[in-house]
Design an enzyme around this catalytic site. Structure first.
Site, mmCIF file in Angstrom:
data_model
loop_
_atom_site.group_PDB
_atom_site.id
_atom_site.type_symbol
_atom_site.label_atom_id
_atom_site.label_comp_id
_atom_site.label_asym_id
_atom_site.label_seq_id
_atom_site.Cartn_x
_atom_site.Cartn_y
_atom_site.Cartn_z
ATOM 1 N N CYS A 86 0.844 -1.203 0.000
ATOM 2 C CA CYS A 86 0.000 0.000 0.000
ATOM 3 C C CYS A 86 0.882 1.257 0.000
ATOM 4 O O CYS A 86 1.553 1.539 -0.971
ATOM 5 C CB CYS A 86 -0.959 -0.047 1.176
ATOM 6 S SG CYS A 86 -2.381 1.074 1.006
ATOM 7 N N HIS A 195 -3.296 -5.824 1.030
ATOM 8 C CA HIS A 195 -2.597 -6.041 2.295
ATOM 9 C C HIS A 195 -2.515 -7.529 2.669
ATOM 10 O O HIS A 195 -3.393 -8.041 3.370
ATOM 11 C CB HIS A 195 -3.328 -5.307 3.421
ATOM 12 C CG HIS A 195 -3.222 -3.823 3.368
ATOM 13 N ND1 HIS A 195 -2.262 -3.114 4.065
ATOM 14 C CD2 HIS A 195 -3.950 -2.900 2.695
ATOM 15 C CE1 HIS A 195 -2.418 -1.819 3.833
ATOM 16 N NE2 HIS A 195 -3.426 -1.662 3.005
ATOM 17 N N GLU A 197 -0.640 -8.830 4.867
ATOM 18 C CA GLU A 197 -0.458 -8.930 6.320
ATOM 19 C C GLU A 197 -1.785 -8.879 7.073
ATOM 20 O O GLU A 197 -1.840 -9.222 8.264
ATOM 21 C CB GLU A 197 0.488 -7.824 6.815
ATOM 22 C CG GLU A 197 -0.119 -6.439 6.957
ATOM 23 C CD GLU A 197 -0.298 -5.697 5.646
ATOM 24 O OE1 GLU A 197 -0.755 -4.537 5.677
ATOM 25 O OE2 GLU A 197 0.019 -6.261 4.577
#
Length: 228
Positions: A86, A195, A197
């Site tokens: 991002c 994302h 994560e």
């Protein structure tokens, strides 16, 4: 394996990155402040999402001048894995570690939702855990994720198989050729808007992102076993 999670003023996904590495992978991780001047003790570098320096000027435009970015460039040149997610992707673009630029979403609105990604290249140190063509679900959260590059750069990305992920079905931001993530020519710097994560545990809504981090660790272990 030891990861550096870079923290800029305005980062807000550094904790998610740390959790993915420390709690899900069981590897070492440190938060590293933006003014750090040495990353030699780390095997990989993670640039998290957020709004570094408030996204003033352009997303990532100020962060590229942070002291730590000189060390990130050194790590990339040394062949270490560098992942920017991002805002981290935006910083990698601004720093010239990846080609192209990021524009406002074509809707001119911030988006935050789950999206489908297609694995276009499964032969990188970041994507080896996936099958080519596999469709995975990863969340996005950005206002400037509309990737753009000129025709010459796009042709080079395709020829070198540098497009790692594309949006499947809906393109949430208008990104050129549905591009969601690209890698450098050497293959050790990946930038992506979604994302991974935030998708490392089924309790969080899905674990499709975990294989990306596992791929990094597996590649590092294999490389070090050869060099041992």
């Amino acid at each position: 394996m030891k990861f550096a999670v870079i923290v800029f003023p305005g980062s807000n996904c550094d904790i998610d990155m740390y959790h993915a590495v420390k709690d899900e992978l069981g590897e070492e991780a440190d938060y590293v402040w933006h003014d750090a001047e040495n990353l030699e003790g780390y095997d990989a570098v993670l640039l998290p999402g957020g709004f570094s320096y408030g996204d003033y000027l352009r997303s990532g435009a100020i962060a590229q001048f942070s002291n730590v970015m000189k060390e990130v460039v050194k790590a990339a040149e040394a062949g270490k894995p560098v992942l920017g997610v991002c805002n981290g992707f935006q910083i990698l673009l601004e720093a010239g570690l990846l080609p192209g630029a990021m524009r406002r979403n074509d809707s001119l609105k911030f988006i935050c939702k789950q999206v489908k990604l297609k694995v276009e290249n499964s032969e990188t140190m970041f994507s080896a855990g996936y099958e080519k063509g596999k469709v995975i679900t990863i969340p996005v959260a950005h206002g400037e994720g509309n990737y753009y590059c000129d025709e010459e750069t796009l042709s080079r990305l395709k020829t070198n198989k540098q497009i790692v992920f594309t949006y499947e079905g809906e393109n949430p931001n208008g990104s050129l050729e549905n591009i969601a993530g690209i890698i450098n020519e050497r293959g050790n710097v990946l930038g992506m808007m979604p994302h991974p994560e935030r998708a490392v545990d089924e309790l969080l809504g899905g674990a499709d992102g975990l294989k990306l981090f596992k791929s990094i660790v597996k590649q590092w272990r294999e490389a070090n076993a050869v060099n041992a």
